[in-house]
Design a protein around this motif. Structure first.
Motif, PDB file in Angstrom:
ATOM      1  N   ALA A   1      16.459 -18.693  15.614  1.00  0.00           N
ATOM      2  CA  ALA A   1      16.399 -19.658  16.714  1.00  0.00           C
ATOM      3  C   ALA A   1      15.718 -20.962  16.317  1.00  0.00           C
ATOM      4  O   ALA A   1      15.867 -21.969  17.010  1.00  0.00           O
ATOM      5  CB  ALA A   1      15.668 -19.040  17.902  1.00  0.00           C
ATOM      6  N   ASP A   2      14.982 -20.966  15.206  1.00  0.00           N
ATOM      7  CA  ASP A   2      14.201 -22.135  14.812  1.00  0.00           C
ATOM      8  C   ASP A   2      15.064 -23.386  14.676  1.00  0.00           C
ATOM      9  O   ASP A   2      14.697 -24.454  15.120  1.00  0.00           O
ATOM     10  CB  ASP A   2      13.442 -21.850  13.514  1.00  0.00           C
ATOM     11  N   GLY A   3      16.209 -23.270  14.038  1.00  0.00           N
ATOM     12  CA  GLY A   3      17.125 -24.393  13.924  1.00  0.00           C
ATOM     13  C   GLY A   3      16.786 -25.418  12.865  1.00  0.00           C
ATOM     14  O   GLY A   3      17.550 -26.347  12.643  1.00  0.00           O
ATOM     15  N   GLU A   4      15.632 -25.312  12.232  1.00  0.00           N
ATOM     16  CA  GLU A   4      15.261 -26.256  11.193  1.00  0.00           C
ATOM     17  C   GLU A   4      15.568 -25.672   9.822  1.00  0.00           C
ATOM     18  O   GLU A   4      15.761 -24.478   9.673  1.00  0.00           O
ATOM     19  CB  GLU A   4      13.779 -26.602  11.313  1.00  0.00           C
ATOM     20  N   ALA A   5      15.606 -26.533   8.832  1.00  0.00           N
ATOM     21  CA  ALA A   5      15.929 -26.100   7.473  1.00  0.00           C
ATOM     22  C   ALA A   5      14.805 -25.240   6.903  1.00  0.00           C
ATOM     23  O   ALA A   5      13.680 -25.708   6.736  1.00  0.00           O
ATOM     24  CB  ALA A   5      16.164 -27.306   6.580  1.00  0.00           C
ATOM     25  N   ILE A   6      15.119 -23.995   6.660  1.00  0.00           N
ATOM     26  CA  ILE A   6      14.165 -23.052   6.090  1.00  0.00           C
ATOM     27  C   ILE A   6      14.860 -22.329   4.946  1.00  0.00           C
ATOM     28  O   ILE A   6      15.968 -21.823   5.110  1.00  0.00           O
ATOM     29  CB  ILE A   6      13.688 -22.032   7.138  1.00  0.00           C
ATOM     30  N   VAL A   7      14.223 -22.293   3.800  1.00  0.00           N
ATOM     31  CA  VAL A   7      14.757 -21.571   2.656  1.00  0.00           C
ATOM     32  C   VAL A   7      14.319 -20.116   2.788  1.00  0.00           C
ATOM     33  O   VAL A   7      13.127 -19.837   2.937  1.00  0.00           O
ATOM     34  CB  VAL A   7      14.232 -22.164   1.330  1.00  0.00           C
ATOM     35  N   ILE A   8      15.272 -19.197   2.741  1.00  0.00           N
ATOM     36  CA  ILE A   8      14.954 -17.776   2.832  1.00  0.00           C
ATOM     37  C   ILE A   8      14.981 -17.188   1.428  1.00  0.00           C
ATOM     38  O   ILE A   8      15.980 -17.308   0.714  1.00  0.00           O
ATOM     39  CB  ILE A   8      15.943 -17.041   3.754  1.00  0.00           C
TER      40      ILE A   8
END
Length: 113
Positions: free
Chosen positions: A17-24
């Motif tokens: 739900a965050d919607g921001e660019a996050i590297v997993i």
């Protein structure tokens, strides 16, 4: 403000739900990863015991790490990344919680390394 900003962990659903660019980043031990044969789509695998050699690649990026259950391995890697100045969170419950939430998974080897 996202759930990512002031916490050391993030739930799988909050991460989506965050919607921001996050590297997993998948930091499961090689054997656990191979046995599973699956990964979170778009995640990148890094050996958890070699973080000193790859942590700098994530400087300036928001990172969420996961291991099998979100316990020792991902907690240790998250702490190390934070010590290196990387804004890192662990995915609560790890890969198993992701999968149990019914979120998408894909086979290991899908352009992940």
């Amino acid at each position: 403000m996202s759930h990512f900003d002031n916490e050391t962990s993030v739930s799988p659903l909050d991460l989506i739900a965050d919607g921001e660019a996050i590297v997993i980043v998948d930091v499961r031990k090689p054997a656990a990863r191979t046995i599973s044969g699956l990964r979170i789509p778009g995640s990148t695998w890094r050996h958890p015991f070699d973080a000193a050699n790859w942590a700098d690649a994530f400087t300036g990026r928001r990172v969420a790490v996961y291991c099998v259950h979100g316990h020792e391995v991902s907690r240790a890697v998250r702490g190390f990344l934070e010590d290196c100045g990387v804004k890192a969170r662990l995915i609560e419950g790890g890969f198993e919680a992701w999968r149990d939430a019914g979120l998408p998974v894909e086979p290991v080897g899908m352009q992940d390394d």
